[in-house]
Design a protein around this motif. Structure first.
Motif, PDB file in Angstrom:
ATOM      1  N   UNK A 103      -6.025   4.218   3.061  1.00 18.73           N
ATOM      2  CA  UNK A 103      -5.608   5.205   3.866  1.00 18.73           C
ATOM      3  C   UNK A 103      -5.561   5.054   5.500  1.00 18.73           C
ATOM      4  N   UNK A 104      -5.756   4.109   5.943  1.00 21.65           N
ATOM      5  CA  UNK A 104      -5.467   3.922   7.286  1.00 21.65           C
ATOM      6  C   UNK A 104      -4.467   3.051   7.675  1.00 21.65           C
ATOM      7  N   UNK A 105      -3.726   3.548   8.707  1.00 19.03           N
ATOM      8  CA  UNK A 105      -2.351   2.979   9.014  1.00 19.03           C
ATOM      9  C   UNK A 105      -2.815   1.733  10.236  1.00 19.03           C
ATOM     10  N   UNK A 106      -2.525   0.633   9.834  1.00 19.18           N
ATOM     11  CA  UNK A 106      -3.028  -0.572  10.710  1.00 19.18           C
ATOM     12  C   UNK A 106      -1.798  -0.834  11.619  1.00 19.18           C
ATOM     13  N   UNK A 107      -2.106  -1.659  12.607  1.00 15.37           N
ATOM     14  CA  UNK A 107      -1.168  -1.937  13.617  1.00 15.37           C
ATOM     15  C   UNK A 107      -0.540  -3.510  13.137  1.00 15.37           C
TER      16      UNK A 107
END
Length: 214
Positions: free
Chosen positions: A179-183
């Protein structure tokens, strides 16, 4: 964002103005992703152990031009080559053809690879939409595959942007874990009347371990 070649030099400022918008969007996204990478590192877990350092070979003026020519598959015309600039995830050098229809590319200093590109001569100039969203995505993915830019495991989002006097497909691929948007992202803009990719960004910013869902 604009397209095929103009027959009148009067129209060119409009094209360049819209291209500035492309650059601004890409820059804003990359900066945001860089911040996201830092946030993940701070909130998740200790950073990875430092690796043995190896001094990278400095990217020369001619080497930077050669990298862009290899990517485009053609010789460049007269160019301006900038100084290395900080960019989320590293440093880059801008190579800009002096011709207003020429390519503008950014080369990663550490890898020698083109990580951003704008093609003013291919920017859409009409509102004609001759391809579907799926076709636009296929065109962008073929472009990435041709240039060895990976996108496996990334989630694609397709948008048809209406600029009033022109339209473009913009496709963004993001890495999302727990659920985490990563770079870790790719961005491509496609001319909907020709199916040509006229802008792209390949941004991969280092980040720490991703927290497990609670």
């Amino acid at each position: 964002m604009n397209g095929s070649e103009f027959s009148s030099s009067v129209a060119r400022p409009s094209r360049r103005g819209k291209l500035v918008g492309v650059v601004a969007v890409v820059a804003t996204l990359a900066i945001a992703l860089g911040a996201a990478g830092v946030l993940v590192q701070l909130r998740s877990a200790p950073p990875a152990a430092p690796q043995a350092s190896a001094t990278p070979t400095p990217l020369t003026h001619d080497g930077t031009i050669a990298a862009v020519e290899s990517f485009l598959g053609r010789k460049l015309g007269p160019v301006d080559v900038g100084e290395p600039q900080d960019w989320p995830g590293g440093r880059e050098i801008e190579v800009r053809e002096i011709d207003t229809e020429g390519a503008i590319a950014w080369v990663d200093v550490s890898t020698g690879k083109v990580i951003r590109l704008n093609l003013p001569g291919a920017v859409p100039e009409t509102t004609t939409v001759a391809i579907t969203a799926d076709q636009a995505q296929s065109a962008a993915e073929a472009f990435f595959e041709d240039h060895d830019i990976p996108f496996d495991g990334l989630t694609a989002t397709v948008k048809l942007l209406d600029h009033g006097d022109s339209k473009e497909y913009q496709i963004e691929w993001d890495r999302i874990e727990n659920g985490i948007l990563l770079p870790d992202s790719r961005l491509a803009s496609i001319n909907p009347s020709t199916g040509v990719v006229f802008s792209f960004m390949d941004r991969r910013v280092p980040y720490g371990p991703v927290p497990s869902p609670k």
